[in-house]
Design an enzyme around this catalytic site. Structure first.
Site, mmCIF file in Angstrom:
data_model
loop_
_atom_site.group_PDB
_atom_site.id
_atom_site.type_symbol
_atom_site.label_atom_id
_atom_site.label_comp_id
_atom_site.label_asym_id
_atom_site.label_seq_id
_atom_site.Cartn_x
_atom_site.Cartn_y
_atom_site.Cartn_z
ATOM 1 N N LYS A 90 39.181 34.602 46.371
ATOM 2 C CA LYS A 90 38.398 34.090 45.234
ATOM 3 C C LYS A 90 37.626 32.817 45.559
ATOM 4 O O LYS A 90 36.572 32.563 44.983
ATOM 5 C CB LYS A 90 39.307 33.848 44.025
ATOM 6 N N GLU B 85 37.409 31.593 32.583
ATOM 7 C CA GLU B 85 38.568 32.175 31.912
ATOM 8 C C GLU B 85 39.607 32.450 32.989
ATOM 9 O O GLU B 85 39.274 32.628 34.158
ATOM 10 C CB GLU B 85 38.175 33.481 31.218
ATOM 11 N N SER C 41 43.779 40.664 50.503
ATOM 12 C CA SER C 41 43.005 39.760 49.653
ATOM 13 C C SER C 41 43.680 38.423 49.360
ATOM 14 O O SER C 41 43.008 37.441 49.083
ATOM 15 C CB SER C 41 42.652 40.459 48.334
HETATM 16 C C1 LIG Z 1 42.280 38.240 41.578
HETATM 17 C C2 LIG Z 1 42.816 38.949 42.756
HETATM 18 C C3 LIG Z 1 42.534 40.311 43.009
HETATM 19 C C4 LIG Z 1 41.770 41.174 42.059
HETATM 20 O O1 LIG Z 1 40.451 40.853 41.854
HETATM 21 P P1 LIG Z 1 39.236 41.660 42.484
HETATM 22 O O2 LIG Z 1 38.065 41.086 41.802
HETATM 23 O O3 LIG Z 1 39.450 43.117 42.190
HETATM 24 O O4 LIG Z 1 39.254 41.408 43.937
HETATM 25 C C5 LIG Z 1 43.019 40.883 44.179
HETATM 26 N N1 LIG Z 1 43.774 40.179 45.052
HETATM 27 C C6 LIG Z 1 44.072 38.876 44.842
HETATM 28 C C7 LIG Z 1 44.918 38.177 45.830
HETATM 29 C C8 LIG Z 1 43.618 38.227 43.684
HETATM 30 O O5 LIG Z 1 43.934 36.936 43.477
#
Ligand SMILES: *Cc1c(COP(=O)(O)O)cnc(C)c1O
Length: 405
Positions: A98, A120, A387
C-alpha cells in the site's frame, strides 16, 4: 434521481475512465468538479519526468524498492512441481504494497497544493500507510474509521496516532468500513479545497482505479526484470490475491502485453460459498454500481452491497476494481478462490518452510499457488505477489489456531 438514460449518457462522455463497460464515474453532481480537478492533475502531472523522478526517488529511498523477487526453493521442493518465486512486497516500509500508491497520492497532493490527506480505513492498514506519508510529506491527516473497527484494531489506531494522524471515529449505522467511506466522502466534499482523498485500492470513481494502478505497476515492471535475471525468460503464471485489486493489478499490468503469461487472481472464499460468508466478488457477483463505479459486485436481495466475510480484513469488500472485472470478461485473467482455512494453512506452511510469515491476505495467493504448482511440470515458473507481512495478523492467528505462548 439517477435514471438509466443519465447513466448511459455518462458512460458515453467518460469513455476514457472505462475498462470495457466497467469503471466510470457514477457520483453525485457536487463531486464531479472535485473529481475533475483530480483527473486533470492525474493526466497533466503524473506523466511528467519531474513527477516520475521524484516518485522513483521515494519508492527507492523511503519505501525500500526494488523489493526482491525471491526463489522459494523449499516451498518449490515441498510442492514438487513448478518453480515458485515470491515478489516480496512484505519487505516494503510499513510491511505491504500500500505504501507504493500512498507515496504517489501524497506527491500528487503536494503538487496540487493540498494541505491535508484524508482516507477511510477498515482494519487500519490503509490508514497507517496514509498516516505514514502524511507525516513524511508534512500533511495534516484525518483517517475515518468505524467505531467498531477502532475497538478491534487498537494497535493500528495507536500507530496512526503516533504518526500524528487524527483518527475520526464514525459512529453512524453499523460503524464499520461502509460508514467510514461515507464520512470520508462527505469530508472530501466539504473540505475539497484543501483536501486530497487518498483511496486505498484500485476502486472508486475515475480516475482512482487508473491512478492507483499506475502507482502500483512498478511491482510488475520490477518483476519482469528480475525474472529475466533469474530464469532468462518470462514467467508462465502470475498469482495475486484480490480484495479491491491494487496489489494484483500492480503485478499484472506490465505483463498484460505478453499473452503467454497466464494471470490468476485469488478471491477469498471465507467460510463457505453462502452469501455473507465469503467475499469472492468476481466468482459469485453480478454487474452493479457502488462507491461511484460500475463493476461486478455481491448484492443482497434488494440489490444493495451484500455483507461479506474473510479472515483477511483487507479482502472483505463486496465489489472489485473495474479493471479486474474487465480482464475477467475478456478472458485475459482467471479468478479462483481460497478459503479462510486454506489461507491459514498456507500461512503456517510458508512460515515453517521459508521463514516468511505472510499477511492473511497474501496467504490466499500462496494457498492457491501451492495447490496449483503441484499440478504443473518442474520447468514451469510462477510468480506470487507476497503483498504484505503477517505481523499485523498475530492476534487473529492466535485466536484461530489456539496457539499460545
Ligand atoms: C489491503 C491489503 C490487500 C488487499 O488490497 P488490494 O487492493 O486487493 O491489494 C492485500 N494484501 C495486503 C497485505 C493488504 O494490506
Amino acid at each position: 434521481m439517477k435514471t438509466i438514460s443519465h447513466i448511459q449518457e455518462n458512460k458515453e462522455s467518460l469513455r476514457e475512465g472505462f475498462f470495457g463497460k466497467f469503471g466510470g464515474q457514477f457520483v453525485p453532481d457536487v463531486l464531479k468538479p472535485i473529481l475533475k480537478e483530480l483527473e486533470e492533475a492525474y493526466r497533466d502531472i503524473v506523466p511528467t519526468k519531474e513527477f516520475q523522478d521524484e516518485f522513483a526517488y521515494y519508492l527507492r529511498h523511503y519505501a525500500g524498492r526494488p523489493s526482491p523477487l525471491y526463489f522459494a526453493e523449499r516451498l518449490t521442493e515441498y510442492c514438487g512441481g513448478a518453480k515458485i518465486y515470491l515478489k516480496r512486497e512484505d519487505l516494503n516500509h510499513t510491511g505491504a504494497h500500500k505504501i507504493n500508491h500512498t507515496i504517489g497520492e501524497a506527491l500528487l497532493a503536494k503538487k496540487m497544493g493540498k494541505k491535508k490527506l484524508i482516507a477511510e480505513t477498515g482494519a487500519g492498514q490503509h490508514g497507517v500507510a496514509t498516516a505514514t506519508v502524511a507525516a513524511r510529506f508534512g500533511f495534516e491527516c484525518d483517517i475515518y474509521m468505524g467505531a467498531v473497527d477502532v475497538k478491534k484494531q487498537a494497535p493500528n489506531v495507536l500507530r496512526m496516532k503516533l504518526l500524528g494522524a487524527n483518527v475520526v471515529e464514525v459512529k453512524d449505522g453499523a460503524a464499520t468500513l461502509k460508514e467510514a467511506v461515507d464520512a470520508a466522502l462527505n469530508a472530501f466534499i466539504n473540505e475539497h479545497k484543501d483536501v486530497f482523498y487518498a483511496l486505498g485500492s484500485a476502486v472508486g470513481p475515475h480516475p482512482y482505479p487508473s491512478m492507483v494502478r499506475d502507482f502500483q505497476k512498478i511491482v510488475g515492471i520490477e518483476a519482469e526484470k528480475q525474472i529475466l535475471e533469474h530464469e532468462g525468460r518470462l514467467p508462465d503464471y502470475l498469482i495475486a490475491c484480490v480484495g479491491g485489486g491494487s496489489n494484483a493489478i500492480g503485478l499484472f499490468h506490465n505483463f498484460l502485453k505478453y499473452p503467454e503469461v497466464k494471470i490468476i487472481g485469488v478471491e477469498p472464499l471465507g467460510k463457505s460459498e453462502k452469501l455473507g460468508e465469503h467475499a469472492a466478488t468476481l466468482t459469485f457477483g453480478e454487474e452493479g454500481i457502488m462507491h461511484g463505479f460500475n463493476s461486478i459486485m455481491l448484492k443482497d436481495e434488494e440489490g444493495n452491497p451484500a455483507p461479506v466475510h474473510s479472515i483477511a480484513s483487507g479482502l472483505d469488500y463486496p465489489s472489485v476494481g473495474p479493471e479486474h472485472a474487465y480482464l475477467k470478461e475478456i478472458g485475459r485473467a482467471e479468478y479462483v478462490t481460497a478459503s479462510d482455512k486454506e489461507a491459514i494453512e498456507a500461512l503456517k506452511t510458508l512460515s515453517e518452510i521459508e521463514g516468511i510469515i505472510p499477511a492473511l491476505e497474501s496467504s490466499h495467493a500462496i494457498a492457491y499457488a501451492i495447490k496449483f504448482a503441484k499440478t504443473l511440470p518442474k520447468d514451469r515458473v510462477i510468480i506470487v505477489n507476497l503483498s504484505g507481512r503477517g505481523d499485523k495478523d498475530l492476534d487473529t492467528i492466535f485466536e484461530i489456531t489456539g496457539l499460545t505462548v
